[in-house]
Design an enzyme around this catalytic site. Structure first.
Site, PDB file in Angstrom:
ATOM      1  N   ALA A  85      95.821 -84.065  16.027  1.00 19.21           N
ATOM      2  CA  ALA A  85      95.865 -85.345  17.184  1.00 19.21           C
ATOM      3  C   ALA A  85      94.651 -85.601  17.901  1.00 19.21           C
ATOM      4  O   ALA A  85      93.601 -84.494  17.602  1.00 19.21           O
ATOM      5  CB  ALA A  85      96.988 -85.278  18.085  1.00 19.21           C
ATOM      6  N   LYS A  86      94.274 -86.693  18.303  1.00 21.45           N
ATOM      7  CA  LYS A  86      93.141 -86.860  19.211  1.00 21.45           C
ATOM      8  C   LYS A  86      93.284 -88.184  20.170  1.00 21.45           C
ATOM      9  O   LYS A  86      94.281 -89.088  19.989  1.00 21.45           O
ATOM     10  CB  LYS A  86      91.935 -87.261  18.180  1.00 21.45           C
TER      11      LYS A  86
END
Ligand code: NAD
Length: 435
Positions: free
Chosen positions: A123-124
């Site tokens: 994720a980011k």
């Protein structure tokens, strides 16, 4: 005048170096993903599945500024994949961050976690803001509102943020507190990269550099080179670069050049790294004026005659413009994306072993995983235990990737992507597609 925030004044807004290739690190990542999918003969449907993020969230973040005026910022969180476990990835604060960049970085995290066998997806997150223009209290309000807007997304079993560009342990502490206040219990495991006093892990700060050195030593041993007989050049003397230089120095290697934004410093007899670290500490965090070394440029540093080159500053440093002049035998990518995809083939043709970023700098996410494990157990490890386990996981990851590179006769970079994509795709097939 506004009070400056606690966010370190990092180099991220600086102009790219002269060798900057137009190719973005994210396009480079996608090129490599496609190539690995071809090698694996990945099913078309699986390819499409892995090319698209599972969730993309965009929120608006209203903040009452110190002046009393309301400003609205845009925030993002992209979960690329959660097949292997809860998703994991940093949050960056930058004026030019956008959903496409966050999407690509989230995918990058999926492959990085898979390469080192931590049970996380990728994720980011990001907020479109220049944090250097915010006061400390504005920064806190921004962070808390971003977190409040992401309460449905974040969670120790769902999605676990960490620091990235322009975010730090204080910001992680605010995220953890906001999440905990809303769930009415202390949830330290909801973020990593926290201060040690708040459930952070020993050894986290040094973890990335330590991991870089573990895989570099493994690569040297494959080439039959002794660490105490090799010369090393390190670009960037921040967290990753200085720790990598220090640990290679402790192995007896000769660190012939180091550098930061102020330029490069070269001494063919070797630089005393503990002294250089002391100098930087006493010199406003800069190598500017470092004595006992010849001043060179960052570009010259990359082209030095050395055994090991550790680019640990920023992306796109080695491109098709200078790849032909690189003389190192091994490049260990401390930074994310320091070699462009166009340069990969040129380096390979020259017989240079490139230890790719998704393997070389995965020590950070590995100790983030340890932090999450410790928080969930409520039992904290000694630094010695953290380092021992980190070394073991990095060494195993190197051996796995090396094995794949031998099996398919491909570079370590291609092998790292093949290993990661195969792992996620195989797990996905076992789980099946929920209908
Ligand atoms: P940092 O800000 O602590 O250090 C960056 C260093 O690079 C500084 O010494 C800076 O002066 C220097 N620098 C910046 N631009 C430069 C240029 N054009 N030429 C030469 N030197 C330059 O950052 P860091 O945490 O050490 O991260 C460095 C790289 O490693 C980044 O690409 C980052 O994404 C990556 N990385 C960091 C971690 C981590 O845990 N810190 C984990 C994985 C990857």
């Amino acid at each position: 005048m506004r009070k400056k925030s606690s966010v370190d004044s990092k180099s991220y807004y600086k102009e790219p170096g002269p060798q900057f290739d137009k190719e973005s690190p994210f396009e480079s990542m996608m090129q490599r993903f496609r190539l690995a999918a071809e090698i694996l003969k990945l099913d078309d449907g699986l390819f499409q599945y892995l090319a698209s993020p599972v969730k993309q969230v965009i929120v608006s973040i209203p903040v009452v500024m110190d002046s009393g005026k309301i400003e609205v910022f845009e925030g993002y969180r992209v979960i690329h994949d959660n097949v292997l476990g809860p998703s994991k990835g940093g949050i960056r604060y930058a004026p030019d961050v956008n959903i496409d960049e966050v999407k690509a970085l989230a995918a990058w995290m999926t492959w990085k976690c898979a390469v080192v066998n931590v049970p996380f997806g990728g994720a980011k997150g990001g907020v479109r803001v220049n944090p250097h223009e915010l006061s400390q209290s504005e920064l806190e309000r921004l962070t808390r509102r971003y977190t409040a807007n992401m309460l449905e997304v974040f969670g120790p079993d769902k999605d676990i943020p960490a620091p990235d560009m322009n975010t730090n342990e204080q910001i992680m502490a605010w995220i953890m507190d906001t999440y905990s206040m809303n769930s009415q219990r202390t949830e330290t495991a909801v973020v990593t990269g926290k201060p040690v006093i708040l459930g952070g892990s020993q050894g986290r700060k040094e973890a990335t550099g330590r991991g870089v050195v573990t895989v570099t030593l493994a690569a040297l041993s494959k080439m039959g080179l002794m660490p105490n007989k090799v010369s090393v050049a390190v670009q960037g003397f921040g967290n990753v670069g200085s720790v990598s230089a220090q640990l290679m120095y402790e192995q007896g290697a000769s660190i012939i050049a180091i550098s930061d934004l102020s330029g490069g410093y070269y001494n063919k007899e070797g630089i005393n790294i503990p002294e250089a670290m002391k100098y930087v500490k006493e010199n406003k965090n800069s190598l500017e004026g470092y004595p006992g070394a010849e001043k060179i440029t960052n570009e010259e540093l990359l082209e030095l005659d050395c055994d090991v080159l550790i680019p640990a500053a920023k992306e796109d440093q080695i491109s098709r413009h200078n790849a032909g002049r690189i003389k190192a035998k091994i490049i260990a990518e401390g930074a994310n994306g320091p070699v462009t995809a166009n340069a990969d083939t040129m380096l390979d043709e020259k017989g240079i072993m490139v230890i790719p970023d998704i393997l070389a700098n995965a020590g950070g996410v590995t100790v983030s995983y340890f932090e999450w494990v410790q928080d969930r157990q409520g039992y904290f490890w000694t630094e010695e235990r953290v380092n021992r386990r980190l070394n073991r996981m990095m060494r195993d990851a190197f051996d796995n990737v090396y094995g794949v590179s031998e099996k398919y006769k491909i570079t370590l970079r291609q092998a790292a992507y093949v290993y990661a994509i195969d792992k996620v795709a195989t797990t996905l097939k076992m789980r099946g597609i929920y209908a």
